[in-house]
Design a protein around this motif. Structure first.
Motif, short mmCIF file in Angstrom:
data_model
loop_
_atom_site.label_atom_id
_atom_site.label_comp_id
_atom_site.label_asym_id
_atom_site.label_seq_id
_atom_site.Cartn_x
_atom_site.Cartn_y
_atom_site.Cartn_z
N TYR A 1 0.84 -1.19 0.00
CA TYR A 1 0.00 0.00 0.00
C TYR A 1 0.88 1.25 0.00
O TYR A 1 1.87 1.31 0.73
CB TYR A 1 -0.88 0.05 1.25
CG TYR A 1 -1.84 -1.10 1.41
CD1 TYR A 1 -1.45 -2.27 2.07
CD2 TYR A 1 -3.14 -1.02 0.92
CE1 TYR A 1 -2.33 -3.33 2.24
CE2 TYR A 1 -4.03 -2.07 1.09
CZ TYR A 1 -3.61 -3.23 1.75
OH TYR A 1 -4.49 -4.27 1.91
N CYS A 2 0.49 2.23 -0.77
CA CYS A 2 1.16 3.52 -0.66
C CYS A 2 0.30 4.46 0.16
O CYS A 2 -0.93 4.28 0.26
CB CYS A 2 1.46 4.12 -2.02
SG CYS A 2 0.04 4.66 -2.96
N ASN A 3 0.95 5.41 0.78
CA ASN A 3 0.19 6.47 1.45
C ASN A 3 0.87 7.81 1.24
O ASN A 3 2.03 7.87 0.83
CB ASN A 3 -0.07 6.16 2.92
CG ASN A 3 1.11 6.46 3.83
OD1 ASN A 3 2.22 6.75 3.40
ND2 ASN A 3 0.87 6.39 5.13
N ALA A 4 0.11 8.86 1.46
CA ALA A 4 0.63 10.21 1.26
C ALA A 4 -0.02 11.15 2.26
O ALA A 4 -1.23 11.07 2.51
CB ALA A 4 0.34 10.67 -0.16
N ASP A 5 0.81 12.02 2.79
CA ASP A 5 0.34 13.07 3.69
C ASP A 5 0.07 14.30 2.82
O ASP A 5 1.01 14.92 2.32
CB ASP A 5 1.43 13.36 4.74
CG ASP A 5 1.01 14.42 5.73
OD1 ASP A 5 1.82 14.73 6.63
OD2 ASP A 5 -0.11 14.95 5.62
N VAL A 6 -1.19 14.62 2.63
CA VAL A 6 -1.59 15.61 1.64
C VAL A 6 -2.24 16.81 2.31
O VAL A 6 -3.13 16.65 3.16
CB VAL A 6 -2.58 15.00 0.62
CG1 VAL A 6 -3.03 16.05 -0.39
CG2 VAL A 6 -1.94 13.82 -0.09
N LEU B 1 -6.10 23.76 2.99
CA LEU B 1 -4.78 23.41 3.53
C LEU B 1 -4.86 22.36 4.63
O LEU B 1 -3.86 22.10 5.31
CB LEU B 1 -4.04 24.66 4.03
CG LEU B 1 -3.85 25.77 3.00
CD1 LEU B 1 -3.00 26.89 3.59
CD2 LEU B 1 -3.22 25.25 1.72
N GLN B 2 -6.02 21.76 4.79
CA GLN B 2 -6.15 20.68 5.78
C GLN B 2 -5.25 19.53 5.38
O GLN B 2 -5.25 19.11 4.22
CB GLN B 2 -7.60 20.23 5.87
CG GLN B 2 -7.82 19.08 6.83
CD GLN B 2 -9.27 18.61 6.85
OE1 GLN B 2 -10.13 19.23 6.22
NE2 GLN B 2 -9.53 17.53 7.55
N GLU B 3 -4.53 18.97 6.34
CA GLU B 3 -3.61 17.86 6.06
C GLU B 3 -4.21 16.55 6.57
O GLU B 3 -4.67 16.47 7.71
CB GLU B 3 -2.26 18.11 6.70
CG GLU B 3 -1.50 19.28 6.11
CD GLU B 3 -0.06 19.37 6.58
OE1 GLU B 3 0.59 20.39 6.30
OE2 GLU B 3 0.41 18.42 7.22
N SER B 4 -4.18 15.55 5.72
CA SER B 4 -4.65 14.22 6.09
C SER B 4 -3.79 13.18 5.39
O SER B 4 -3.12 13.48 4.39
CB SER B 4 -6.12 14.02 5.68
OG SER B 4 -6.96 14.93 6.34
N VAL B 5 -3.82 11.97 5.91
CA VAL B 5 -3.10 10.86 5.28
C VAL B 5 -4.09 10.04 4.46
O VAL B 5 -5.15 9.65 4.96
CB VAL B 5 -2.42 9.98 6.35
CG1 VAL B 5 -1.78 8.76 5.69
CG2 VAL B 5 -1.39 10.79 7.12
N TYR B 6 -3.71 9.78 3.22
CA TYR B 6 -4.55 9.02 2.30
C TYR B 6 -3.82 7.74 1.91
O TYR B 6 -2.59 7.70 1.86
CB TYR B 6 -4.87 9.85 1.06
CG TYR B 6 -5.69 11.08 1.36
CD1 TYR B 6 -5.08 12.27 1.74
CD2 TYR B 6 -7.08 11.04 1.28
CE1 TYR B 6 -5.83 13.40 2.04
CE2 TYR B 6 -7.84 12.16 1.56
CZ TYR B 6 -7.21 13.34 1.95
OH TYR B 6 -7.96 14.45 2.24
N TRP B 7 -4.62 6.70 1.60
CA TRP B 7 -4.08 5.38 1.27
C TRP B 7 -4.55 4.94 -0.11
O TRP B 7 -5.67 5.24 -0.52
CB TRP B 7 -4.53 4.36 2.30
CG TRP B 7 -3.92 4.54 3.64
CD1 TRP B 7 -4.35 5.35 4.65
CD2 TRP B 7 -2.75 3.89 4.13
NE1 TRP B 7 -3.52 5.25 5.73
CE2 TRP B 7 -2.52 4.35 5.45
CE3 TRP B 7 -1.85 2.97 3.60
CZ2 TRP B 7 -1.46 3.92 6.23
CZ3 TRP B 7 -0.79 2.53 4.37
CH2 TRP B 7 -0.60 3.00 5.67
#
Length: 121
Positions: A94-99, A105-111
């Motif tokens: 799985y890849c994830n990204a802190d976007v 400008l809200q930051e969340s981690v997506y998978w």
């Protein structure tokens, strides 16, 4: 709002190589750290490799010297080059990204949805 699409998984013999890609799209202002995780049957998801926006990297001890993580910020894509693959590398990756989202400008981690890697003779 944000989608991660992985590609490049498959089956390979021990000692072989695969290259995984993960493209991030959507309402993106900035992508911070990106990473690859894996989950084998009956085991918990574990970190494989991680890369910051400035390309600082860290790896799980089990893959050091065999796997290389990289990213192309212009393409919003992260890669995982896997060499000298072993049967114990078999897992869903799985890849994830802190976007940080555009406008808020809200930051969340997506998978991503995961891609199967099977190493077997």
């Amino acid at each position: 709002q944000v989608q991660l699409v992985e590609s490049g998984g498959g089956s390979v013999q021990p000692g072989g190589s695969l290259r995984l890609s993960c493209a991030v799209s959507g309402s993106i202002f900035r992508i911070n750290a990106m990473g690859w995780y894996r989950q084998a049957p009956g085991k918990e998801r574990e970190l494989v490799a991680r890369i910051t926006r400035g390309s600082e990297t860290n790896y799980a001890d089990s893959v050091k010297g065999r796997f290389t993580i990289s990213r192309d910020n212009a393409k919003n894509t992260v890669y995982l080059q896997m060499n000298s693959l072993k049967p114990e590398d078999t897992a869903v990756y799985y890849c994830n990204a802190d976007v940080a989202l555009r406008w808020t400008l809200q930051e969340s981690v997506y998978w991503g949805q995961g891609t199967q890697v099977t190493v077997s003779s």
